[in-house]
Design a protein around this motif. Sequence first.
Motif: not given
Lengths: 193, 193
Positions: A21-24, A26-27, A103, A107-108, A110-112, A114-116
């Motif tokens: 949640r903090q870093k995503g 890939n992060g 955060g 939601v994160n 969905a943003a980072e 869901s498209k991939q």
Amino acid sequence: MPKVKQFNRGHVLQEAAHIFRQKGYNGTSIDDILKATGLSRSSLYDSFQDKHNLYLQALEMYKKQENQAYQEVHQKQLNGLEKIELVFSEVVKHLIENPHDNGCLMVNAAAEMSKQCEKTSQVVCNNKDEVQNLFDAWIKDAQKNNLVKLNKPVEFYGQFLYNTLCGLKVLSQSGAAKTELDNVVKVTLAALN
Amino acid sequence: MPKVKQFNRGHVLQEAAHIFRQKGYNGTSIDDILKATGLSRSSLYDSFQDKHNLYLQALEMYKKQENQAYQEVHQKQLNGLEKIELVFSEVVKHLIENPHDNGCLMVNAAAEMSKQCEKTSQVVCNNKDEVQNLFDAWIKDAQKNNLVKLNKPVEFYGQFLYNTLCGLKVLSQSGAAKTELDNVVKVTLAALN
DNA sequence: TAATAAGCGGAACGTATATTCCAAAACTTA
DNA sequence: TAAGTTTTGGAATATACGTTCCGCTTATTA
């Protein structure tokens, strides 16, 4: 015969969810997770397959926990409107509690992601549907008790409330103060009259 | 004397913004950007310093373009309420146009980067303030023309509208269909009465 | 207490990534 | 056309990362 696992699966997923949640996705590195959980590399790969599966499992657990919190509200001796109000005040409280660690993993995701990632996309989509259905039920109850005045189909308002919820989670990551989130909630609830 | 640049800085930032929006900051590699832009490695580092600066510049450009679109609406011969309606219908249209390439760099930046990068955080925060101010102005105009009935301070509604906007951008990345976004907009606009 | 099956630590591997650097190519101007 | 300055291609580098693997450790049961 066998040695038993020295760690709690849920705790590990909890920690993982926290870092993701903090870093995503890939992060976040595997080392980040090892450091935070104290796990050894082999144990992690043994129990969670790989990073991507760990992420999906952490996301599922996060969803389950959120859902459980909603269900607890649902069981309370409150009318539908009060349940809606309670959820929003709890979400705002939670988002504000730690300004630098707020955060929402969903939601994160969905943003980072869901498209991939089709699987992430499905979890995110299912979560949306489930929360909206719960909102629908509460709105119907509030309607039955003449606590709201609606001139559109019920599901419009379930979708609207869920949209507000997602917005709040973005807003809190955009530097919004508590007053701002409170104001948004006030206007949102007033829209049910 | 000097050889002139073989590429257009704006086009590169445009492409970069496109990829960053799709894959996120950490999910995008320099190679991805080189492939998409046709640039050479040296040209990219020569003109944009490094990946992080490229991201920030792409984000700034994205913000500028969004802002310009808002300003174009602002210049139109419409009342405040019509301007609000126009913005929302354009956003929904834009989000739906390509279901597998939707979303918003600003929202994704808030989710992925704002906790880790102070500069990103500031851009995201400034963008929020600017759009809210514009909404405030339009709401005041609508109020002056008796097009809306508000029983809360104007800025509540600016914050509320911006929140709805962010929500829509998450919803479209959560598998929501056009009807769903339309419904959210309908309830949102009805909240101004 | 000995045998057993799983957990665990950590080295090792291959790949991907961001970034640097230099020589060759290319364009502009005189 | 030649000089000069910048761009550009691509090799090179160092690091970070995900993942595998093996031998030791540990807890359980007979």
